[in-house]
Design a protein around this motif. Structure first.
Motif, mmCIF file in Angstrom:
data_model
loop_
_atom_site.group_PDB
_atom_site.id
_atom_site.type_symbol
_atom_site.label_atom_id
_atom_site.label_comp_id
_atom_site.label_asym_id
_atom_site.label_seq_id
_atom_site.Cartn_x
_atom_site.Cartn_y
_atom_site.Cartn_z
ATOM 1 N N TRP A 64 0.852 -1.184 0.000
ATOM 2 C CA TRP A 64 0.000 0.000 0.000
ATOM 3 C C TRP A 64 0.892 1.240 0.000
ATOM 4 C CZ3 TRP A 64 -5.181 0.150 -0.575
ATOM 5 C CH2 TRP A 64 -5.913 -1.011 -0.333
ATOM 6 N N ARG A 99 0.505 5.772 -0.504
ATOM 7 C CA ARG A 99 -0.451 6.871 -0.480
ATOM 8 C C ARG A 99 0.184 8.113 -1.088
ATOM 9 N NH1 ARG A 99 -0.878 8.186 6.047
ATOM 10 N NH2 ARG A 99 1.183 9.167 6.286
ATOM 11 N N ARG A 153 4.279 9.988 -4.034
ATOM 12 C CA ARG A 153 3.684 8.760 -3.514
ATOM 13 C C ARG A 153 4.632 8.170 -2.478
ATOM 14 N NH1 ARG A 153 0.762 4.658 -7.622
ATOM 15 N NH2 ARG A 153 -0.053 6.707 -8.213
ATOM 16 N N ASP A 188 -3.193 11.881 7.485
ATOM 17 C CA ASP A 188 -3.336 10.619 6.753
ATOM 18 C C ASP A 188 -4.187 10.800 5.496
ATOM 19 O OD1 ASP A 188 -3.636 8.965 9.917
ATOM 20 O OD2 ASP A 188 -1.870 9.012 8.603
ATOM 21 N N ALA A 240 -5.189 11.265 1.954
ATOM 22 C CA ALA A 240 -4.446 10.973 0.726
ATOM 23 C C ALA A 240 -5.271 10.018 -0.121
ATOM 24 C CB ALA A 240 -3.091 10.346 1.042
ATOM 25 N N TYR A 269 -5.046 6.405 -1.527
ATOM 26 C CA TYR A 269 -4.321 5.189 -1.167
ATOM 27 C C TYR A 269 -4.366 4.215 -2.341
ATOM 28 C CZ TYR A 269 -3.790 6.693 3.632
ATOM 29 O OH TYR A 269 -3.415 7.373 4.768
ATOM 30 N N GLY A 324 -6.676 3.560 -7.008
ATOM 31 C CA GLY A 324 -6.635 4.374 -5.805
ATOM 32 C C GLY A 324 -7.994 4.575 -5.180
#
Length: 122
Positions: A36, A38, A45, A90, A92, A94, A115
């Motif tokens: 993973w 983000r 990224r 957090d 974003a 993902y 995403g």
């Protein structure tokens, strides 16, 4: 070819939790390590977590250890990201990716999903 589809994103308040899913189709899911990443607006990224083909090995970004947990279910061709104690930073998009081994560099990933947006409000 491996097709990856993320889901589970959304809007959550700070301190809340979300579980992201990434469903795979195509070539054997269990032959790939999964990761993973983000990407926030205006930023590169960044690596979040990765898990080995069998699920026995994991790696996490240092800043996320203890809050995020990666897991996989090879019978369901799905990888998960459990995110707890979410913070506004957090926020974003993902992405999940498939790679030959557990790696932290996005250059090493062969396939990507489209995403899913995660937004954490304060």
């Amino acid at each position: 070819q491996v097709q990856l589809v993320e889901s589970g994103g959304g809007l959550v308040q700070a301190g809340g939790s979300l579980r992201l899913s990434c469903a795979a189709s195509g070539r054997a899911f269990s032959s790939y390590a999964m990761g993973w990443f983000r990407q926030a607006p205006g930023k590169e990224r960044e690596f979040v977590a990765s898990i080995s083909r069998g699920g026995g090995g994991t790696a996490y970004a240092d800043s996320l250890k203890g809050r995020f947990t990666i897991s996989r279910d090879n019978a369901k061709n799905t990888v998960y990201l459990q995110m707890n104690s979410l913070k506004p930073e957090d926020t974003a998009v993902y992405y999940c990716g498939a790679a030959k081994t557990v790696v932290v560099s996005y250059y090493e990933y062969d396939y990507w999903g489209q995403g899913t947006q995660v937004t954490v409000s304060s």
